[in-house]
Design a protein around this motif. Sequence first.
Motif, PDB file in Angstrom:
ATOM      1  N   SER A   1       0.834  -1.204   0.000  1.00 22.46           N
ATOM      2  CA  SER A   1       0.000   0.000   0.000  1.00 22.46           C
ATOM      3  C   SER A   1       0.869   1.254   0.000  1.00 22.46           C
ATOM      4  O   SER A   1       2.076   1.189   0.254  1.00 22.46           O
ATOM      5  N   ILE A   2       0.227   2.371  -0.248  1.00 30.00           N
ATOM      6  CA  ILE A   2       0.928   3.653  -0.154  1.00 30.00           C
ATOM      7  C   ILE A   2       1.438   3.844   1.269  1.00 30.00           C
ATOM      8  O   ILE A   2       2.546   4.333   1.475  1.00 30.00           O
ATOM      9  N   GLU A   3       0.638   3.432   2.239  1.00 30.41           N
ATOM     10  CA  GLU A   3       1.041   3.550   3.649  1.00 30.41           C
ATOM     11  C   GLU A   3       2.357   2.808   3.904  1.00 30.41           C
ATOM     12  O   GLU A   3       3.245   3.326   4.572  1.00 30.41           O
ATOM     13  N   GLU A   4       2.453   1.602   3.369  1.00 28.95           N
ATOM     14  CA  GLU A   4       3.674   0.809   3.556  1.00 28.95           C
ATOM     15  C   GLU A   4       4.874   1.503   2.897  1.00 28.95           C
ATOM     16  O   GLU A   4       5.971   1.516   3.461  1.00 28.95           O
ATOM     17  N   PHE A   5       4.647   2.051   1.721  1.00 28.34           N
ATOM     18  CA  PHE A   5       5.719   2.783   1.042  1.00 28.34           C
ATOM     19  C   PHE A   5       6.176   3.963   1.892  1.00 28.34           C
ATOM     20  O   PHE A   5       7.375   4.165   2.099  1.00 28.34           O
ATOM     21  N   LEU A   6       5.216   4.748   2.390  1.00 28.43           N
ATOM     22  CA  LEU A   6       5.550   5.930   3.190  1.00 28.43           C
ATOM     23  C   LEU A   6       6.253   5.557   4.488  1.00 28.43           C
ATOM     24  O   LEU A   6       7.137   6.282   4.944  1.00 28.43           O
ATOM     25  N   GLU A   7       5.889   4.429   5.073  1.00 31.03           N
ATOM     26  CA  GLU A   7       6.569   3.969   6.286  1.00 31.03           C
ATOM     27  C   GLU A   7       8.015   3.592   5.979  1.00 31.03           C
ATOM     28  O   GLU A   7       8.912   3.849   6.779  1.00 31.03           O
ATOM     29  N   SER A   8       8.242   3.010   4.822  1.00 30.77           N
ATOM     30  CA  SER A   8       9.587   2.604   4.429  1.00 30.77           C
ATOM     31  C   SER A   8      10.450   3.781   3.981  1.00 30.77           C
ATOM     32  O   SER A   8      11.671   3.728   4.093  1.00 30.77           O
ATOM     33  N   PHE A   9       9.815   4.817   3.464  1.00 32.90           N
ATOM     34  CA  PHE A   9      10.533   5.981   2.936  1.00 32.90           C
ATOM     35  C   PHE A   9       9.941   7.262   3.531  1.00 32.90           C
ATOM     36  O   PHE A   9       9.219   8.008   2.853  1.00 32.90           O
TER      37      PHE A   9
END
Length: 85
Positions: free
Chosen positions: A47-55
Amino acid sequence: MANVERKIVDLSQVVSRDPEVHSGDLVFAGTRVPAEILVVYLSGGSSIEEFLESFPTVERWQVESYLEYSLAAIDHLLTQSSSAS
């Protein structure tokens, strides 16, 4: 249905390309995070959330704007292609 006013964002605030940053790859502006990584995350089911958490250096509005610009570009290319037929 209410008319929602969209904030127009300059593409240079969303992504940038500089030969000195990540070998000239397209990155989210102000970061060293390649835009291609977002595509990899989303196509892999993240998800976008997972991307934002990673970056965390990438802002949500940058991701949303990048996706909107990308969809508009694809739509434009498809329209051009179908009118050339």
